[in-house]
Design an enzyme around this catalytic site. Structure first.
Site, PDB file in Angstrom:
ATOM      1  N   GLU B  60       4.453  -3.578   3.175  1.00 18.92           N
ATOM      2  CA  GLU B  60       3.803  -2.959   4.341  1.00 18.92           C
ATOM      3  C   GLU B  60       4.590  -3.155   5.631  1.00 18.92           C
ATOM      4  O   GLU B  60       4.731  -2.219   6.420  1.00 18.92           O
ATOM      5  CB  GLU B  60       2.366  -3.487   4.510  1.00 18.92           C
ATOM      6  N   HIS B 129      -9.689  -8.610   0.872  1.00 14.37           N
ATOM      7  CA  HIS B 129      -9.623  -7.155   0.758  1.00 14.37           C
ATOM      8  C   HIS B 129     -10.764  -6.466   1.495  1.00 14.37           C
ATOM      9  O   HIS B 129     -11.027  -5.290   1.272  1.00 14.37           O
ATOM     10  CB  HIS B 129      -9.687  -6.731  -0.721  1.00 14.37           C
TER      11      HIS B 129
END
Lengths: 354, 325
Positions: B60, B129
């Site tokens: 990322e 998450h």
């Protein structure tokens, strides 16, 4: 064996005119004089923040950027004054930025670490160690996407190579065949920590590129001809094959990590600094070379130095006399759409001061 | 009007913008050949090819930063985060670079990027998450952040986000991807910075964003049917820029406010809204403003407990009754 090669004979250096050689010296000298003037004013309390000086490393920025053409782009970290002047930014706008003045290259909003000139393909000036390395990959991505034959020269220090962002950038550069050249300016110190105390390596830092199937080379940064010759190989690789390169250019900085580096005289000896100044200084060496080649006279050299000093002095005056930004400038240049007064910029509240 | 899912609405927005502007590039993990981890990008790679729809490695910080760099040269990347929680490994790029480079360059640079993906709890995937970082992003001048709650808004706002010349961070919701709503066939956009009254009412204003809007609407039905309370539901849609006027207009009408937000309570989006209301509409209030947030702990895994942790109709109704007491 490298030392046995005279890089002056490489094609790119053979093509370099006397004027071009003198221009390189002038740029190196200008950077030196600019920073010495900045240091004096910083020490006198005229500027805020940090001042990361490039003194000693000038041949790296000037040598590499001397090869950059219309579609080649430059991005670096916070030790960015040398690259800024090498791409053609004026001493005035750079000095004024250090002073936090409205006439600065970033209108006094960036400071020493954040010089920008997109009109000269110069994308900063970035404060976070290795934070610019994905951006460098992105500039190369943009060039490739737009079908332009160009390269991105992305500079980083030897301390940046241990950041994850750099490794992610290498992987992407290799995977996507990006025309990016990572130039590690190895001045031996990751702030106050020497290379041996900060990085694990076999023979050199650039060698890590092997793991990503990226071509790499090591370069003696004190030799302008070598810097140009080896960078040119990387430029051609970028332009012709759209492949990345890692170059590790050895160099040295005379001052601490920044001028505020309290330990700058503790982690290395005065003898070490003196030794570099006497035997490896890029100005001394390049001037000597040009005198030997007969393209430069002593008079020209000292005239050039005088001019650079005068230019730096004028830049200090310009900065001193320039106004600070108006308070309203604090809220400008935050959002493009707001600055432009577009419909999107006028819909909803963008700032929460009242 | 036809009905499509929130997921399809996003897919249409991406396809239409890829079609409209050749500088738009969709990139992210599994967005191309795999058709998207949550199938938001389904079919785009097949239709637009390798140049326009790009699979990235799980990296990322690298690919988001690469997209930001490319945007400085005029490319318009729309980058998917498989989960917004993964933004935390790319925060330097997203905050320091995308958020600050325009300012630090004195306005010489713009970053027309979109970063999008789901940002929500409630799916039993544990704390790492389940983050909802819209409050973090809204705290960074230079960035924009939106949280569409319906298929209509998702499509219209995504198109506006892609056309915007500033960085826009779009927070979607995996629990909404399968929800259907009316979406016209013809082209439309929904501007950023405009809230929407999703249900009109007279007794109480409930302000919410993202999935909390759906929770608020369900709660409003119960409040009407069982308690005779007419609740107005204001959907912020866009967090920054923020539409304060629509909120204030509603508050001046109902005089009572409940702020529902799936953020954790400390410095949540609704903290800002509460401050704003007391500063600008204090005299209109007949009761203290109440807030309802996710229970203040990392997102719990245990499925029935996670349902309790997030705002749900029972607690919304309880708080609403307290405001209306």
């Amino acid at each position: 064996m490298n030392s046995a090669i005279d890089h002056a004979t490489s094609p790119i250096n053979q093509q370099l005119s006397s004027e071009g050689k003198i221009s390189i010296l002038r740029d190196i000298v200008r950077i030196r004089r600019f920073e010495q003037a900045a240091l004096k004013q910083y020490t006198a309390g005229k500027m805020g923040g940090f001042l990361h000086l490039y003194n000693g490393q000038e041949s790296v920025a000037v040598g590499t950027i001397s090869l950059a053409g219309e579609s080649d782009h430059i991005i670096t970290a916070y030790r960015d004054h040398g690259h800024a002047l090498a791409v053609g930014m004026s001493m005035n706008e750079c000095m004024a930025e250090l002073y936090g003045k409205a006439t600065g290259c970033s209108k006094g909003k960036g400071g020493s670490m954040h010089f920008f000139a997109p009109d000269k393909n110069y994308w900063g000036g970035h404060g976070i160690v290795a934070g610019q390395t994905p951006l460098g990959a992105g500039l190369a991505y943009g060039l490739k996407y737009q079908g332009l034959k160009g390269a991105c020269l992305c500079y980083l220090g030897d301390g940046a190579i241990n950041q994850g962002a750099y490794h992610e950038s290498l992987n992407l550069a290799a995977l996507f065949d990006l025309p990016v050249i990572y130039v590690i300016e190895n001045n031996g110190y990751s702030m106050g920590t020497s290379q041996k105390r900060s990085s694990a390596f076999k023979s050199c830092l650039a060698e890590r590129a092997d793991g990503y199937n990226i071509a790499w080379d090591t370069v003696n940064g004190e030799d302008v001809y070598e810097v140009r010759a080896k960078t040119q190989v990387a430029m051609e690789r970028a332009h012709e094959e759209s492949r990345p390169t890692v170059l590790e250019i050895s160099t040295y900085r005379y001052y601490g990590h920044s001028v505020a580096d309290a330990n700058s005289k503790k982690y290395r000896s005065p003898e070490e600094i003196k030794q570099y100044q006497e035997h490896h200084d890029p100005i001394v060496l390049w001037r000597k070379r040009l005198l030997e080649e007969g393209v430069l006279t002593e008079d020209q050299a000292s005239e050039m130095d005088k001019e650079a000093k005068a230019e730096a002095k004028d830049a200090v005056k310009f900065a001193e006399e320039s106004p600070f930004p108006e308070p309203k400038a604090i809220l400008e240049d935050v959002y493009y759409e707001v600055d432009q007064g577009t419909e999107a910029g006028q819909t909803g509240k963008h700032f929460f001061n009242d | 009007m036809r009905t499509i899912t929130y997921r399809q609405a996003l897919n249409e927005a991406l396809a239409e913008e890829l079609e409209r502007d050749e500088n738009v590039v969709v990139m992210g993990e599994e967005v191309a050949e795999y058709n998207g981890a949550y199938k938001v990008t389904e079919g785009l790679w097949k239709r637009f090819g390798d140049k326009r729809v790009v699979d990235t490695p799980i990296s990322e910080a690298g690919f988001i930063g690469m997209g930001i760099g490319a945007s400085m040269l005029g490319v318009r990347p729309v980058m998917e985060l498989m989960f917004w929680s993964f933004a935390y490994v790319a925060f330097d790029q997203m905050i320091n670079n995308a958020g600050c480079v325009r300012y630090m360059s004195g306005g010489k640079i713009k970053c027309p990027i979109v970063v999008r993906g789901p940002a929500n709890g409630g799916t039993n995937v544990g704390a790492t998450h389940s983050h909802t970082p819209e409050n973090f992003i809204a705290n960074t001048p230079g960035l924009k952040v939106i949280c569409p709650a319906t298929a209509y808004d998702a499509k219209g706002m995504m198109k506006s986000a892609i056309r915007d010349d500033d960085p826009v961070y779009v927070m979607e919701n995996t629990k909404l991807y399968g929800e259907s709503g009316e979406v016209p066939e013809e082209e439309y956009t929904v501007p950023l910075g405009v809230a929407d009254v999703k249900r009109e009412g007279t007794d109480l204003t409930i302000v919410a964003h993202g999935r909390a809007v759906i929770t608020a609407l369900k709660s409003a039905e119960v409040l009407a049917a069982e308690h005779g309370i007419s609740a107005e539901v204001v959907d912020l849609r866009s967090i920054r820029p923020l539409d304060e006027e629509t909120i204030l207009t509603s508050v001046r009408k109902t005089n009572r406010v409940l702020l529902v937000d799936e953020n954790k309570p400390f410095c949540a989006v609704n903290t800002q809204i509460a401050t704003m209301i007391q500063e600008k509409a204090f005299d209109y209030l007949d009761a203290p403003i109440l807030r309802l947030n996710a229970i203040d702990a990392p997102a719990i895994y245990s499925p029935p407990m996670e349902e309790l942790q997030l705002p749900h109709p029972e607690v919304v109704i309880e708080k609403a009754l307290a405001v209306c007491k």
